[in-house]
Design a protein around this motif. Sequence first.
Motif, PDB file in Angstrom:
ATOM      1  N   ALA A 125      41.279  65.453 132.720  1.00  0.00           N
ATOM      2  CA  ALA A 125      40.495  65.246 133.547  1.00  0.00           C
ATOM      3  C   ALA A 125      39.585  63.507 133.292  1.00  0.00           C
ATOM      4  CB  ALA A 125      39.343  66.406 133.207  1.00  0.00           C
ATOM      5  N   GLY A 126      38.938  63.491 134.374  1.00  0.00           N
ATOM      6  CA  GLY A 126      38.576  62.185 134.456  1.00  0.00           C
ATOM      7  C   GLY A 126      38.161  61.675 135.349  1.00  0.00           C
ATOM      8  N   LYS A 127      37.627  60.614 136.198  1.00  0.00           N
ATOM      9  CA  LYS A 127      36.780  59.761 136.843  1.00  0.00           C
ATOM     10  C   LYS A 127      37.779  58.910 137.547  1.00  0.00           C
ATOM     11  CE  LYS A 127      32.751  59.401 138.789  1.00  0.00           C
ATOM     12  NZ  LYS A 127      30.957  59.719 138.971  1.00  0.00           N
ATOM     13  N   TRP A 128      37.595  58.929 138.431  1.00  0.00           N
ATOM     14  CA  TRP A 128      38.273  57.859 139.277  1.00  0.00           C
ATOM     15  C   TRP A 128      37.156  57.021 140.521  1.00  0.00           C
ATOM     16  CZ3 TRP A 128      43.645  56.022 138.708  1.00  0.00           C
ATOM     17  CH2 TRP A 128      44.193  57.349 137.795  1.00  0.00           C
ATOM     18  N   GLY A 142      57.613  66.417 142.137  1.00  0.00           N
ATOM     19  CA  GLY A 142      58.073  65.236 141.860  1.00  0.00           C
ATOM     20  C   GLY A 142      57.466  64.462 140.258  1.00  0.00           C
ATOM     21  N   ARG A 143      58.984  63.728 140.218  1.00  0.00           N
ATOM     22  CA  ARG A 143      58.683  62.658 138.913  1.00  0.00           C
ATOM     23  C   ARG A 143      57.290  62.009 138.835  1.00  0.00           C
ATOM     24  NH1 ARG A 143      62.335  59.640 138.331  1.00  0.00           N
ATOM     25  NH2 ARG A 143      64.227  61.581 137.450  1.00  0.00           N
ATOM     26  N   THR A 144      56.272  62.365 138.553  1.00  0.00           N
ATOM     27  CA  THR A 144      54.500  61.811 138.203  1.00  0.00           C
ATOM     28  C   THR A 144      54.473  61.571 136.450  1.00  0.00           C
ATOM     29  OG1 THR A 144      54.232  63.002 140.150  1.00  0.00           O
ATOM     30  CG2 THR A 144      52.815  62.194 139.121  1.00  0.00           C
ATOM     31  N   VAL A 145      53.930  60.793 136.867  1.00  0.00           N
ATOM     32  CA  VAL A 145      52.710  60.110 135.057  1.00  0.00           C
ATOM     33  C   VAL A 145      51.136  60.182 135.483  1.00  0.00           C
ATOM     34  CG1 VAL A 145      52.705  58.467 134.373  1.00  0.00           C
ATOM     35  CG2 VAL A 145      54.305  58.287 135.130  1.00  0.00           C
ATOM     36  N   PHE A 146      50.578  61.745 134.950  1.00  0.00           N
ATOM     37  CA  PHE A 146      49.429  62.006 135.785  1.00  0.00           C
ATOM     38  C   PHE A 146      48.695  61.383 134.527  1.00  0.00           C
ATOM     39  CE2 PHE A 146      52.145  65.947 137.176  1.00  0.00           C
ATOM     40  CZ  PHE A 146      51.745  65.839 138.063  1.00  0.00           C
ATOM     41  N   LEU A 147      47.609  60.660 134.831  1.00  0.00           N
ATOM     42  CA  LEU A 147      46.649  60.242 133.801  1.00  0.00           C
ATOM     43  C   LEU A 147      44.864  61.307 134.361  1.00  0.00           C
ATOM     44  CD1 LEU A 147      47.350  56.279 135.985  1.00  0.00           C
ATOM     45  CD2 LEU A 147      48.201  57.749 134.157  1.00  0.00           C
ATOM     46  N   ALA A 148      44.871  60.370 133.820  1.00  0.00           N
ATOM     47  CA  ALA A 148      43.067  61.232 133.903  1.00  0.00           C
ATOM     48  C   ALA A 148      42.117  60.551 134.089  1.00  0.00           C
ATOM     49  CB  ALA A 148      42.761  61.874 131.920  1.00  0.00           C
ATOM     50  N   MET A 177      30.592  54.182 142.199  1.00  0.00           N
ATOM     51  CA  MET A 177      31.131  55.955 142.204  1.00  0.00           C
ATOM     52  C   MET A 177      31.870  56.805 141.852  1.00  0.00           C
ATOM     53  SD  MET A 177      27.767  57.529 144.716  1.00  0.00           S
ATOM     54  CE  MET A 177      28.227  59.597 144.149  1.00  0.00           C
ATOM     55  N   GLY A 178      33.272  56.354 142.940  1.00  0.00           N
ATOM     56  CA  GLY A 178      34.309  57.425 142.509  1.00  0.00           C
ATOM     57  C   GLY A 178      34.319  58.554 142.783  1.00  0.00           C
ATOM     58  N   THR A 179      35.466  59.660 142.256  1.00  0.00           N
ATOM     59  CA  THR A 179      35.169  60.837 142.331  1.00  0.00           C
ATOM     60  C   THR A 179      35.864  61.376 141.280  1.00  0.00           C
ATOM     61  OG1 THR A 179      37.975  60.726 143.102  1.00  0.00           O
ATOM     62  CG2 THR A 179      36.699  60.609 144.940  1.00  0.00           C
ATOM     63  N   TYR A 180      35.272  62.774 140.658  1.00  0.00           N
ATOM     64  CA  TYR A 180      35.719  63.537 139.304  1.00  0.00           C
ATOM     65  C   TYR A 180      37.481  64.044 139.801  1.00  0.00           C
ATOM     66  CZ  TYR A 180      35.597  66.300 135.461  1.00  0.00           C
ATOM     67  OH  TYR A 180      35.106  66.804 134.628  1.00  0.00           O
ATOM     68  N   GLN A 181      38.198  64.336 138.641  1.00  0.00           N
ATOM     69  CA  GLN A 181      39.239  65.052 138.970  1.00  0.00           C
ATOM     70  C   GLN A 181      39.685  65.461 137.943  1.00  0.00           C
ATOM     71  OE1 GLN A 181      42.712  62.611 141.530  1.00  0.00           O
ATOM     72  NE2 GLN A 181      44.016  63.507 140.015  1.00  0.00           N
ATOM     73  N   GLN A 182      40.645  66.459 138.114  1.00  0.00           N
ATOM     74  CA  GLN A 182      41.020  67.445 136.870  1.00  0.00           C
ATOM     75  C   GLN A 182      42.672  67.805 137.665  1.00  0.00           C
ATOM     76  OE1 GLN A 182      37.869  70.114 135.448  1.00  0.00           O
ATOM     77  NE2 GLN A 182      37.967  69.992 137.677  1.00  0.00           N
ATOM     78  N   THR A 183      43.231  67.451 136.386  1.00  0.00           N
ATOM     79  CA  THR A 183      44.689  68.383 136.909  1.00  0.00           C
ATOM     80  C   THR A 183      45.318  69.225 135.887  1.00  0.00           C
ATOM     81  OG1 THR A 183      45.276  65.775 137.986  1.00  0.00           O
ATOM     82  CG2 THR A 183      47.369  67.432 137.367  1.00  0.00           C
ATOM     83  N   VAL A 184      45.624  70.111 136.760  1.00  0.00           N
ATOM     84  CA  VAL A 184      46.120  71.436 135.825  1.00  0.00           C
ATOM     85  C   VAL A 184      47.624  71.001 135.690  1.00  0.00           C
ATOM     86  CG1 VAL A 184      47.078  73.520 135.514  1.00  0.00           C
ATOM     87  CG2 VAL A 184      45.294  73.095 136.714  1.00  0.00           C
ATOM     88  N   ASP A 221      51.435  63.976 122.574  1.00  0.00           N
ATOM     89  CA  ASP A 221      50.526  63.752 123.306  1.00  0.00           C
ATOM     90  C   ASP A 221      50.144  63.102 123.339  1.00  0.00           C
ATOM     91  OD1 ASP A 221      50.227  67.041 123.450  1.00  0.00           O
ATOM     92  OD2 ASP A 221      49.799  67.933 121.425  1.00  0.00           O
ATOM     93  N   TRP A 222      48.445  62.347 123.802  1.00  0.00           N
ATOM     94  CA  TRP A 222      48.024  61.461 123.314  1.00  0.00           C
ATOM     95  C   TRP A 222      45.709  61.881 123.346  1.00  0.00           C
ATOM     96  CZ3 TRP A 222      50.465  57.475 125.306  1.00  0.00           C
ATOM     97  CH2 TRP A 222      51.692  57.357 125.601  1.00  0.00           C
ATOM     98  N   THR A 223      45.948  60.884 122.493  1.00  0.00           N
ATOM     99  CA  THR A 223      44.502  60.700 122.565  1.00  0.00           C
ATOM    100  C   THR A 223      43.367  61.306 124.553  1.00  0.00           C
ATOM    101  OG1 THR A 223      43.803  58.651 122.256  1.00  0.00           O
ATOM    102  CG2 THR A 223      44.198  59.446 120.269  1.00  0.00           C
ATOM    103  N   ARG A 224      42.548  62.411 123.894  1.00  0.00           N
ATOM    104  CA  ARG A 224      41.806  62.599 125.678  1.00  0.00           C
ATOM    105  C   ARG A 224      42.689  63.041 126.366  1.00  0.00           C
ATOM    106  NH1 ARG A 224      40.999  57.410 124.395  1.00  0.00           N
ATOM    107  NH2 ARG A 224      40.908  56.744 127.275  1.00  0.00           N
ATOM    108  N   ASP A 225      43.762  63.661 126.067  1.00  0.00           N
ATOM    109  CA  ASP A 225      44.461  64.315 126.946  1.00  0.00           C
ATOM    110  C   ASP A 225      44.283  63.677 128.148  1.00  0.00           C
ATOM    111  OD1 ASP A 225      45.287  66.620 125.480  1.00  0.00           O
ATOM    112  OD2 ASP A 225      43.317  67.761 126.326  1.00  0.00           O
TER     113      ASP A 225
END
Length: 184
Positions: free
Chosen positions: A181-184, A83-89, A1-8, A140-144
């Motif tokens: 935005a994406g699902k984890w 802090g230094r982070t690689v944020f993922l969708a 199932m997972g969770t839906y996460q959005q990061t600004v 920028d990255w495809t699919r943000d």
Amino acid sequence: MGTYQQTVVDLDASAEEAVTWGERGREWLEAEGFIRPVPWQDGLVQLAGPRWREAVELVPPDWRARIKELEEEPCGELRVVAGRTVFLAGMGRVPDPICPRCQSATSTWSGEVIDTWYTTGAADLGCPACTRRAPLPDWDWTRDYFAFAYLGFEFDDWPPLDPHFTAAFGKVLGHRIRVLAGKW
């Protein structure tokens, strides 16, 4: 199932400014009623506040959009990541970087550049189309999919954030933002 996460993600906050800007952003979200602090274990968590509906879009295919006068609030919390982070969708196939100079997408890149940026805070990526190099956070990255930054606001299991809300939040921060935005 997972969770839906959005990061600004705040693309402009420096390593030295991230905590201060994170606190300012959290204070604005709370003062505007989008979140509220709730005691949890030995601290506080930030849950949906009385005005959370004004921050989101309740549109199909979200099942909650079909319910009139929705009373159920998002079940997840807001986390401020400084802090230094690689944020993922989320999970999924690896995206292509888009050159900040010529807007060409390329599939010829190595994940080692991500490791270098995460370890050192500096890494450049070269564009095969225009042959120019640019700092990894500028791409920028495809699919943000990615954002390389020092500050992010993670909304767990909230309905999709409204673009008007994220634009207003970006103005409060006074910086460029990217919404992942994406699902984890």
